[in-house]
Design a protein around this motif. Structure first.
Motif, short mmCIF file in Angstrom:
data_model
loop_
_atom_site.label_atom_id
_atom_site.label_comp_id
_atom_site.label_asym_id
_atom_site.label_seq_id
_atom_site.Cartn_x
_atom_site.Cartn_y
_atom_site.Cartn_z
N ARG A 36 1.97 24.12 22.02
CA ARG A 36 2.73 24.46 20.82
C ARG A 36 4.24 24.48 21.07
N SER A 37 4.66 24.44 22.35
CA SER A 37 6.08 24.46 22.67
C SER A 37 6.29 23.77 24.02
N ARG A 38 7.55 23.66 24.42
CA ARG A 38 7.91 23.12 25.74
C ARG A 38 8.17 24.24 26.74
N ASP A 39 7.76 25.45 26.40
CA ASP A 39 7.94 26.61 27.27
C ASP A 39 6.70 26.72 28.17
N LEU A 40 6.82 26.20 29.38
CA LEU A 40 5.68 26.16 30.30
C LEU A 40 5.15 27.55 30.61
N LEU A 41 6.02 28.53 30.75
CA LEU A 41 5.58 29.88 31.07
C LEU A 41 4.75 30.49 29.94
N ALA A 42 5.02 30.09 28.72
CA ALA A 42 4.24 30.59 27.58
C ALA A 42 2.95 29.81 27.39
N GLU A 43 2.98 28.52 27.66
CA GLU A 43 1.84 27.64 27.36
C GLU A 43 0.80 27.57 28.48
#
Length: 134
Positions: A36-43
């Motif tokens: 859902r995003s480019r935030d690897l730590l979140a995904e």
């Protein structure tokens, strides 16, 4: 008389992952992931939690450094250390490589987060298709 409104329970969004069927034959691509995003730590934690148990514990993840937000060299996911590697692979800009010692390597196509559902569906289906079928 007053009525208290309860907010709906927040649940994690559904993991958008499609895996190819298990096979004895090696595959270049093992499925597709649509974060859902480019935030690897979140995904990444949600992706790793949604993988089949038989894949084992993923200890290393390689992503294309040009398309993901900055991340540290390792993160803690479900009390396990996962090493993060950033590559600038021009030949595979939209993939993520997952490694589990003694279990194997899995390469997933990464559908860009801003892709529409109409465009993402055929990409995910193709990545998970059985070779030789259409």
């Amino acid at each position: 008389m007053t009525t208290a409104l309860q907010s709906p329970l927040h649940s994690a969004p559904v993991l958008r992952l499609r895996l190819a069927p298990r096979s004895e034959l090696p595959r270049a691509i093992d499925g597709a992931w649509w974060p859902r995003s480019r935030d690897l730590l979140a995904e990444l934690p949600q992706l790793l939690a949604g993988l089949p148990r038989e894949w084992g514990h993923i200890t290393s993840v390689t992503v294309n450094g040009a398309v993901w937000s900055a991340a540290p060299g390792r993160i803690l996911v479900s009390n396990q250390v996962v090493r993060l590697h950033r590559a600038l692979a021009a030949n595979a800009p939209h993939t993520v490589v997952l490694l589990a010692p003694g279990r194997g390597r899995w390469d997933l196509v990464v559908v860009p987060p801003d892709t529409t559902e109409d465009a993402a569906e055929p990409l995910m289906a193709a990545a998970a298709a059985v070779p030789g079928t259409n």
